[in-house]
Design an enzyme around this catalytic site. Structure first.
Site, PDB file in Angstrom:
ATOM      1  N   GLU A   1      -0.124  -6.443  -5.683  1.00 32.14           N
ATOM      2  CA  GLU A   1      -0.232  -7.729  -3.902  1.00 32.14           C
ATOM      3  C   GLU A   1      -1.473  -8.447  -4.339  1.00 32.14           C
ATOM      4  O   GLU A   1      -2.574  -7.970  -3.445  1.00 32.14           O
ATOM      5  CB  GLU A   1      -0.610  -6.344  -3.174  1.00 32.14           C
TER       6      GLU A   1
ATOM      7  N   TYR B   1       7.336  -3.175   3.682  1.00 35.22           N
ATOM      8  CA  TYR B   1       7.285  -2.055   5.187  1.00 35.22           C
ATOM      9  C   TYR B   1       7.937  -2.988   6.347  1.00 35.22           C
ATOM     10  O   TYR B   1       8.783  -2.281   6.445  1.00 35.22           O
ATOM     11  CB  TYR B   1       6.175  -2.241   5.105  1.00 35.22           C
TER      12      TYR B   1
ATOM     13  N   ARG C   1       5.452   5.676 -10.755  1.00 33.88           N
ATOM     14  CA  ARG C   1       4.753   5.055 -10.615  1.00 33.88           C
ATOM     15  C   ARG C   1       3.541   4.631 -10.026  1.00 33.88           C
ATOM     16  O   ARG C   1       3.282   5.641  -9.230  1.00 33.88           O
ATOM     17  CB  ARG C   1       5.403   3.388  -9.652  1.00 33.88           C
TER      18      ARG C   1
ATOM     19  N   HIS D   1      -4.367  -1.685  -9.695  1.00 36.70           N
ATOM     20  CA  HIS D   1      -4.306  -1.571  -8.319  1.00 36.70           C
ATOM     21  C   HIS D   1      -5.306  -1.558  -7.328  1.00 36.70           C
ATOM     22  O   HIS D   1      -5.722  -0.538  -6.419  1.00 36.70           O
ATOM     23  CB  HIS D   1      -3.058   0.155  -7.742  1.00 36.70           C
TER      24      HIS D   1
ATOM     25  N   GLU E   1       7.699  -0.299  -4.253  1.00 35.65           N
ATOM     26  CA  GLU E   1       6.829   0.689  -2.606  1.00 35.65           C
ATOM     27  C   GLU E   1       7.886  -0.475  -1.260  1.00 35.65           C
ATOM     28  O   GLU E   1       7.972  -1.339  -0.737  1.00 35.65           O
ATOM     29  CB  GLU E   1       5.626  -0.166  -2.360  1.00 35.65           C
TER      30      GLU E   1
ATOM     31  N   ASN F   1       6.866  -5.320  -3.544  1.00 36.00           N
ATOM     32  CA  ASN F   1       6.510  -3.894  -1.836  1.00 36.00           C
ATOM     33  C   ASN F   1       7.396  -4.787  -0.107  1.00 36.00           C
ATOM     34  O   ASN F   1       6.410  -5.837   0.286  1.00 36.00           O
ATOM     35  CB  ASN F   1       5.185  -3.654  -1.998  1.00 36.00           C
TER      36      ASN F   1
HETATM   37  C1  FCB Z   1       0.069  -1.360   0.184  1.00 34.92           C
HETATM   38  C2  FCB Z   1      -0.503  -0.805  -1.081  1.00 34.92           C
HETATM   39  C3  FCB Z   1       0.035   0.420  -0.872  1.00 34.92           C
HETATM   40  C4  FCB Z   1      -0.446   1.272   0.338  1.00 34.92           C
HETATM   41  C5  FCB Z   1       0.497   0.769   1.373  1.00 34.92           C
HETATM   42  C6  FCB Z   1       0.555   1.297   2.471  1.00 34.92           C
HETATM   43  O1  FCB Z   1      -0.223  -2.455   0.293  1.00 34.92           O
HETATM   44  O2  FCB Z   1       0.337  -1.613  -2.250  1.00 34.92           O
HETATM   45  O3  FCB Z   1      -1.601   1.201  -2.123  1.00 34.92           O
HETATM   46  O4  FCB Z   1      -1.431   1.345   0.461  1.00 34.92           O
HETATM   47  O5  FCB Z   1       0.266  -0.923   1.845  1.00 34.92           O
END
Ligand code: FCB
Length: 460
Positions: free
Chosen positions: A169, A298, A80, A124, A364, A296
């Site tokens: 995002e 985290y 990607r 992006h 992500e 995405n």
């Molecule tokens: C996301 C972004 C990516 C990277 C990660 C850690 O928000 O899409 O570009 O910065 O966080």
């Protein structure tokens, strides 16, 4: 490697790694590229940690063959990456810059030559500066221009690219770029943020249609959202968590899936903030059917009173920005993001219920740590391995529980320019020595390669 059948992924599960143009390419003004808002922002003193810029980054514009060699070592089926809009349209409109298109064409050919399928993100975050000078995402006509850009990309690459993501995002674009001003273009104006948000959604819908029309072969098209998992830490915080959910999740899932914004948006987040923002027919465009949703993810966000009992700042729901609390005693990454893999499971099963049947990709997921090269020349990033293993275990469980997840893309292939954090935060499976541009596969890259090869998690 011995694998437990219990942890096998479905046949055909797509393993990948992800990057973004501004974070890795460098070559900021090569071959006719125009300036982007990130070029401007990073060259404004005090905006980014250490005043770092993406001028050189990982130099992937020139070194992409080395990146592809690393993708091969990971064994992934897909890569990607994103297109730099100002590389292709230096002013954001009009005729395409052929040299810019040629770069992406070469990259796509080189990937396909190694059996790696491209997953291409149109946007992006690196908006042409010339468009920002005309209002950027806060101005409605950007939706049409983004549609034109999508047509150019589809015509040039659509014979070989079959998976597209319109936007990465939009929450971060609208709210970090136009409300907080911590990202380019550095605007801090709630009205512009609300307008940008709506125009991003509209631009997405236009781009879906433009890509379908321009692509010479059938394409799967989606959008990537950074949906959040909010956890109230006290009964009083439940209403706040619901409000934050409406802002960050409902604002996208509502229009995309149900043709409406959520009702519970406070004034500064509501489309009513800007007179005449939503036109008749906008939701028809925004809700143009997509083939998949990119996710995405985290870390979860805890909201509520602080553990010490002090009321949190911004308890007032109309406050400018949430002020999440950080539960004590839970591990955090170098970004100060919580490590808690139960949240990705929660999000995926929520999407299973809210968008039944819609194919999902994790576009992500990953973590930043204080990596360094040992005297032996290795990077022993066991924290990243633990994070990956835990998150893949949770993802595996979500699939077992009926989530229609088609693939997983690790963020990131390479250590790279981490936006406002500059080069201070390393997310790569591959270490990049920014002084020499040397790339070294980390231990986590070896771990991931084993998972990919087996299509399964190794038994503990
Ligand atoms: C996301 C972004 C990516 C990277 C990660 C850690 O928000 O899409 O570009 O910065 O966080």
């Amino acid at each position: 490697m011995s694998t437990d059948d219990q942890f096998r992924f479905p046949d055909g599960f797509l393993w990948g790694a992800a990057t973004a143009a501004y974070q890795i390419e460098g070559a900021a003004d090569a071959d006719g590229k125009g300036p982007s808002i990130w070029d401007t922002f990073t060259h404004t003193a005090g905006k980014v940690w250490h005043d770092d810029t993406g001028d050189v980054a990982c130099d992937s514009y020139r070194r992409y063959p080395e990146d592809i060699a690393m993708l091969q070592r990971l064994g992934v089926g897909s890569y990607r990456f994103s297109l730099s809009w100002p590389r292709i349209q230096p002013d954001g409109r009009g005729q395409a810059n052929q040299a810019g298109l040629d770069y992406y064409s070469r990259l796509v050919d080189a990937l396909l030559d190694k059996g790696i399928t491209p997953m291409v993100t149109l946007y992006h975050w690196d908006l042409p500066q010339a468009l920002q000078d005309k209002g950027g995402w806060a101005a409605r006509d950007i939706a049409e221009m983004f549609g034109d850009f999508a047509s150019i990309a589809g015509e040039a690459l659509g014979d070989r690219v079959h998976r597209w993501i319109t936007l990465n995002e939009p929450w971060v674009v609208a709210h970090v770029g136009y409300r907080d001003g911590r990202h380019a273009p550095g605007v801090a104006d709630p009205a512009q943020a609300v307008a940008a948000n709506h125009h991003l959604l509209l631009a997405h819908g236009r781009a879906v249609r433009a890509l379908r029309a321009a692509s010479p072969s059938p394409a799967q098209i989606g959008i990537t959202l950074n949906l959040a998992v909010f956890r109230a830490t006290s009964p009083q915080a439940a209403a706040l968590a619901d409000e934050l959910d409406a802002r960050q999740n409902g604002t996208y899932l509502g229009p995309l899936l149900r043709r409406a914004y959520p009702e519970r948006l406070t004034a500064d987040f509501s489309p009513a903030k800007v007179d005449g923002l939503v036109h008749d027919g906008d939701f028809d465009v925004i809700a143009t059917p997509i083939d998949f949703l990119g996710v995405n993810f985290y870390a979860p966000t805890y909201v509520g009173t602080r553990p010490d009992g002090e009321p949190r700042r911004g308890e007032d729901l109309s406050g400018p920005h949430e002020d999440p609390v950080q539960p004590k005693g839970m591990p955090v990454t170098a970004m100060n993001w919580l490590v808690d893999s139960t949240a990705i499971y929660e999000l995926l099963t929520r999407l299973r219920d809210e968008a039944p049947g819609l194919p999902l990709y994790i576009t992500e997921n990953g973590s930043a740590w204080y990596d360094y090269v040992t005297p032996d020349g290795t990077i022993e990033d066991y924290e990243r391995i633990a994070y990956l293993r835990d998150h893949l275990t949770a993802v595996h469980q979500a699939i077992a529980d009926g989530v229609n997840l088609r693939g997983y893309f690790a963020w990131s292939l390479l250590d790279n320019f981490e936006w406002a954090e500059g080069y201070a935060k390393r997310f790569g499976l591959v270490f990049v020595d920014f002084g020499t541009q040397r790339r070294i596969l980390k231990r986590s890259g070896e771990f991931y390669a084993n998972v990919v090869r087996a299509n399964a998690l190794p038994a503990r």
